[in-house]
Design a protein around this motif. Structure first.
Motif, PDB file in Angstrom:
ATOM      1  N   PRO A 166       9.236  56.407 -38.405  1.00  0.00           N
ATOM      2  CA  PRO A 166       8.153  56.136 -39.371  1.00  0.00           C
ATOM      3  C   PRO A 166       7.930  54.647 -39.627  1.00  0.00           C
ATOM      4  O   PRO A 166       6.881  54.264 -40.145  1.00  0.00           O
ATOM      5  CB  PRO A 166       8.638  56.833 -40.654  1.00  0.00           C
ATOM      6  N   LYS A 167       8.905  53.817 -39.269  1.00  0.00           N
ATOM      7  CA  LYS A 167       8.804  52.378 -39.521  1.00  0.00           C
ATOM      8  C   LYS A 167       7.988  51.654 -38.453  1.00  0.00           C
ATOM      9  O   LYS A 167       7.558  50.515 -38.663  1.00  0.00           O
ATOM     10  CB  LYS A 167      10.210  51.741 -39.577  1.00  0.00           C
ATOM     11  N   LEU A 168       7.787  52.296 -37.321  1.00  0.00           N
ATOM     12  CA  LEU A 168       7.146  51.639 -36.185  1.00  0.00           C
ATOM     13  C   LEU A 168       5.625  51.648 -36.286  1.00  0.00           C
ATOM     14  O   LEU A 168       5.012  52.620 -36.724  1.00  0.00           O
ATOM     15  CB  LEU A 168       7.575  52.312 -34.884  1.00  0.00           C
ATOM     16  N   LYS A 169       5.040  50.547 -35.846  1.00  0.00           N
ATOM     17  CA  LYS A 169       3.583  50.428 -35.795  1.00  0.00           C
ATOM     18  C   LYS A 169       3.194  50.073 -34.367  1.00  0.00           C
ATOM     19  O   LYS A 169       3.603  49.036 -33.837  1.00  0.00           O
ATOM     20  CB  LYS A 169       3.091  49.341 -36.753  1.00  0.00           C
ATOM     21  N   PHE A 170       2.397  50.925 -33.767  1.00  0.00           N
ATOM     22  CA  PHE A 170       2.024  50.718 -32.376  1.00  0.00           C
ATOM     23  C   PHE A 170       0.744  49.889 -32.269  1.00  0.00           C
ATOM     24  O   PHE A 170      -0.020  49.756 -33.224  1.00  0.00           O
ATOM     25  CB  PHE A 170       1.848  52.066 -31.677  1.00  0.00           C
ATOM     26  N   HIS A 171       0.523  49.348 -31.105  1.00  0.00           N
ATOM     27  CA  HIS A 171      -0.655  48.525 -30.839  1.00  0.00           C
ATOM     28  C   HIS A 171      -1.926  49.326 -31.101  1.00  0.00           C
ATOM     29  O   HIS A 171      -1.964  50.536 -30.899  1.00  0.00           O
ATOM     30  CB  HIS A 171      -0.612  48.034 -29.385  1.00  0.00           C
ATOM     31  N   ARG A 172      -2.960  48.628 -31.565  1.00  0.00           N
ATOM     32  CA  ARG A 172      -4.230  49.316 -31.863  1.00  0.00           C
ATOM     33  C   ARG A 172      -4.793  50.022 -30.632  1.00  0.00           C
ATOM     34  O   ARG A 172      -5.493  51.021 -30.744  1.00  0.00           O
ATOM     35  CB  ARG A 172      -5.256  48.318 -32.413  1.00  0.00           C
ATOM     36  N   GLY A 206       2.215  60.673 -37.398  1.00  0.00           N
ATOM     37  CA  GLY A 206       1.197  60.843 -36.369  1.00  0.00           C
ATOM     38  C   GLY A 206       1.754  60.604 -34.976  1.00  0.00           C
ATOM     39  O   GLY A 206       2.649  59.785 -34.782  1.00  0.00           O
ATOM     40  N   LEU A 207       1.207  61.309 -34.011  1.00  0.00           N
ATOM     41  CA  LEU A 207       1.631  61.153 -32.620  1.00  0.00           C
ATOM     42  C   LEU A 207       0.709  60.231 -31.834  1.00  0.00           C
ATOM     43  O   LEU A 207       0.990  59.903 -30.687  1.00  0.00           O
ATOM     44  CB  LEU A 207       1.678  62.520 -31.928  1.00  0.00           C
ATOM     45  N   GLY A 208      -0.394  59.840 -32.455  1.00  0.00           N
ATOM     46  CA  GLY A 208      -1.335  58.990 -31.741  1.00  0.00           C
ATOM     47  C   GLY A 208      -1.868  59.680 -30.502  1.00  0.00           C
ATOM     48  O   GLY A 208      -2.267  60.839 -30.537  1.00  0.00           O
ATOM     49  N   LYS A 209      -1.817  58.976 -29.378  1.00  0.00           N
ATOM     50  CA  LYS A 209      -2.313  59.534 -28.124  1.00  0.00           C
ATOM     51  C   LYS A 209      -1.194  60.079 -27.235  1.00  0.00           C
ATOM     52  O   LYS A 209      -1.399  60.325 -26.049  1.00  0.00           O
ATOM     53  CB  LYS A 209      -3.098  58.463 -27.358  1.00  0.00           C
ATOM     54  N   ALA A 210      -0.012  60.253 -27.814  1.00  0.00           N
ATOM     55  CA  ALA A 210       1.128  60.738 -27.030  1.00  0.00           C
ATOM     56  C   ALA A 210       0.802  62.072 -26.379  1.00  0.00           C
ATOM     57  O   ALA A 210       0.228  62.959 -27.005  1.00  0.00           O
ATOM     58  CB  ALA A 210       2.359  60.872 -27.913  1.00  0.00           C
ATOM     59  N   ARG A 211       1.184  62.199 -25.119  1.00  0.00           N
ATOM     60  CA  ARG A 211       0.880  63.410 -24.369  1.00  0.00           C
ATOM     61  C   ARG A 211       2.098  64.308 -24.182  1.00  0.00           C
ATOM     62  O   ARG A 211       1.976  65.466 -23.817  1.00  0.00           O
ATOM     63  CB  ARG A 211       0.299  63.031 -22.992  1.00  0.00           C
ATOM     64  N   LYS A 212       3.296  63.753 -24.435  1.00  0.00           N
ATOM     65  CA  LYS A 212       4.504  64.565 -24.296  1.00  0.00           C
ATOM     66  C   LYS A 212       5.434  64.291 -25.466  1.00  0.00           C
ATOM     67  O   LYS A 212       5.680  63.148 -25.828  1.00  0.00           O
ATOM     68  CB  LYS A 212       5.225  64.260 -22.980  1.00  0.00           C
ATOM     69  N   LEU A 213       5.946  65.360 -26.052  1.00  0.00           N
ATOM     70  CA  LEU A 213       6.906  65.250 -27.146  1.00  0.00           C
ATOM     71  C   LEU A 213       8.149  66.037 -26.776  1.00  0.00           C
ATOM     72  O   LEU A 213       8.075  67.229 -26.466  1.00  0.00           O
ATOM     73  CB  LEU A 213       6.303  65.799 -28.444  1.00  0.00           C
ATOM     74  N   ILE A 247      12.767  67.943 -36.995  1.00  0.00           N
ATOM     75  CA  ILE A 247      11.702  67.012 -37.354  1.00  0.00           C
ATOM     76  C   ILE A 247      10.320  67.577 -37.031  1.00  0.00           C
ATOM     77  O   ILE A 247       9.310  67.092 -37.532  1.00  0.00           O
ATOM     78  CB  ILE A 247      11.906  65.668 -36.615  1.00  0.00           C
ATOM     79  N   LEU A 248      10.250  68.604 -36.234  1.00  0.00           N
ATOM     80  CA  LEU A 248       8.964  69.121 -35.747  1.00  0.00           C
ATOM     81  C   LEU A 248       7.919  69.312 -36.851  1.00  0.00           C
ATOM     82  O   LEU A 248       6.759  68.923 -36.670  1.00  0.00           O
ATOM     83  CB  LEU A 248       9.185  70.430 -34.984  1.00  0.00           C
ATOM     84  N   PRO A 249       8.271  69.882 -38.011  1.00  0.00           N
ATOM     85  CA  PRO A 249       7.248  70.058 -39.063  1.00  0.00           C
ATOM     86  C   PRO A 249       6.727  68.744 -39.638  1.00  0.00           C
ATOM     87  O   PRO A 249       5.696  68.742 -40.332  1.00  0.00           O
ATOM     88  CB  PRO A 249       7.986  70.865 -40.148  1.00  0.00           C
ATOM     89  N   LYS A 250       7.414  67.643 -39.370  1.00  0.00           N
ATOM     90  CA  LYS A 250       7.003  66.351 -39.920  1.00  0.00           C
ATOM     91  C   LYS A 250       5.832  65.742 -39.145  1.00  0.00           C
ATOM     92  O   LYS A 250       5.145  64.853 -39.650  1.00  0.00           O
ATOM     93  CB  LYS A 250       8.181  65.360 -39.903  1.00  0.00           C
ATOM     94  N   PHE A 251       5.607  66.219 -37.923  1.00  0.00           N
ATOM     95  CA  PHE A 251       4.542  65.657 -37.097  1.00  0.00           C
ATOM     96  C   PHE A 251       3.179  66.206 -37.500  1.00  0.00           C
ATOM     97  O   PHE A 251       3.038  67.368 -37.880  1.00  0.00           O
ATOM     98  CB  PHE A 251       4.800  65.951 -35.620  1.00  0.00           C
ATOM     99  N   ASN A 252       2.201  65.334 -37.374  1.00  0.00           N
ATOM    100  CA  ASN A 252       0.823  65.712 -37.682  1.00  0.00           C
ATOM    101  C   ASN A 252       0.069  65.903 -36.365  1.00  0.00           C
ATOM    102  O   ASN A 252      -0.378  64.943 -35.746  1.00  0.00           O
ATOM    103  CB  ASN A 252       0.161  64.624 -38.531  1.00  0.00           C
ATOM    104  N   PHE A 253      -0.053  67.149 -35.948  1.00  0.00           N
ATOM    105  CA  PHE A 253      -0.761  67.463 -34.712  1.00  0.00           C
ATOM    106  C   PHE A 253      -2.247  67.635 -35.026  1.00  0.00           C
ATOM    107  O   PHE A 253      -2.628  68.558 -35.745  1.00  0.00           O
ATOM    108  CB  PHE A 253      -0.212  68.746 -34.079  1.00  0.00           C
ATOM    109  N   HIS A 254      -3.057  66.731 -34.495  1.00  0.00           N
ATOM    110  CA  HIS A 254      -4.496  66.795 -34.749  1.00  0.00           C
ATOM    111  C   HIS A 254      -5.076  68.051 -34.113  1.00  0.00           C
ATOM    112  O   HIS A 254      -4.697  68.444 -33.011  1.00  0.00           O
ATOM    113  CB  HIS A 254      -5.183  65.556 -34.172  1.00  0.00           C
TER     114      HIS A 254
END
Length: 272
Positions: free
Chosen positions: A120-126, A155-162, A171-178
């Motif tokens: 949760p502390k990480l911020k990825f590139h725009r 959030g998973l952003g644009k991640a394609r594999k988890l 942790i699975l329920p913590k993710f926000n799947f759009h």
């Protein structure tokens, strides 16, 4: 040498240099102090000196360097791996605000042991390029910090594999799947039932995972299948269930026939 990491700030690389792999492993705090002081000074950024880095691995106290690093704007890391065997390595960094640690452009992120809590502390590139996220936790203490976050808050952003291994499955329920984003692959693995005590007590169809192309459940994680709620329009290209021991599925075999909804599936593979 155990003290070799101290030489890093003294190195000067060619401006067009590409480091294929950089591994920093520091087990004592005093051995990272010098680097932290130098990186704390303005315009002293280790990765700038080395040009571009394809694979970066930080272990134990070396993880403390992460907030100090500034990555080249055009640099795209193939792999960023963080591993912390003890909570003492993460205490200070976990005190940071959420989304306050910039990691630049990363294609594959692997967090192991106590380093799982840093997510949760990480911020990825725009221009998010994250394709794969893997979390590995083998003790309940490894997920204590991240389980304090709200459900559907990561959030998973644009991640394609988890990929979630061991206690990381909690942790699975913590993710926000759009609802409109498609996860290419979801992999859950657990060989010990102790790894998922809370999540197995959740109601069936209570964990939203949205649209998924391929789902792979290994070991005790096969028991997760009834808990997952998939988008009603989803088409699973492939469903893989691997359970080599009957002990891995004590609950699912007691369920009534035709009681587990998986929606549309093109290919199914059952192992064990």
């Amino acid at each position: 040498s155990r003290f070799a990491v101290r030489i890093l700030p003294e190195l000067v690389f060619h401006g067009e240099n590409v480091v294929e792999e950089l591994v920093l492993d520091v087990d004592y705090p005093d051995r990272i102090t010098k680097i932290l002081k130098i990186l704390g000074k303005k315009n002293n950024n280790t990765l700038d000196w080395m040009g571009k880095v394809k694979r970066l691995e930080l272990k134990d106290h070396a993880i403390k360097i992460l907030p100090k690093l500034r990555f080249y704007e055009e640099n795209v890391m193939e792999v960023l791996r963080l591993k912390a065997l003890g909570p003492e390595y993460m205490a200070k960094i976990l005190a940071a605000k959420n989304k306050s640690i910039r990691v630049g452009k990363v294609k594959r992120l692997v967090l192991s042991y106590h380093a799982v809590g840093i997510l949760p502390k990480l911020k990825f590139h725009r221009e998010d390029v994250l394709e794969e996220l893997e979390l590995e936790a083998y003790n309940s203490e490894h997920t204590t910090e991240i389980l304090n976050t709200n459900d559907n808050s990561i959030g998973l952003g644009k991640a394609r594999k988890l990929g979630l291994c061991g206690y990381a499955m909690e942790i699975l329920p913590k993710f926000n799947f759009h609802r409109e984003e498609v996860l290419e692959e979801l992999v859950l693995s657990s060989m010990l039932i102790e790894c998922t005590p809370e999540i197995f007590r959740m109601e069936n169809n209570s964990i939203w995972v949205g649209k998924v192309r391929k789902m792979e459940l290994n070991g005790y994680s096969v028991e997760m299948l009834p808990k997952l709620r998939i988008h009603q329009e989803n088409v699973l290209e492939e469903l893989v269930l691997s359970s080599t021991l009957i002990e891995y599925t004590p609950v699912i075999f007691r369920m009534e026939n035709n009681s587990i909804r998986v929606g549309k599936v093109r290919k199914m593979e059952l192992n064990g």
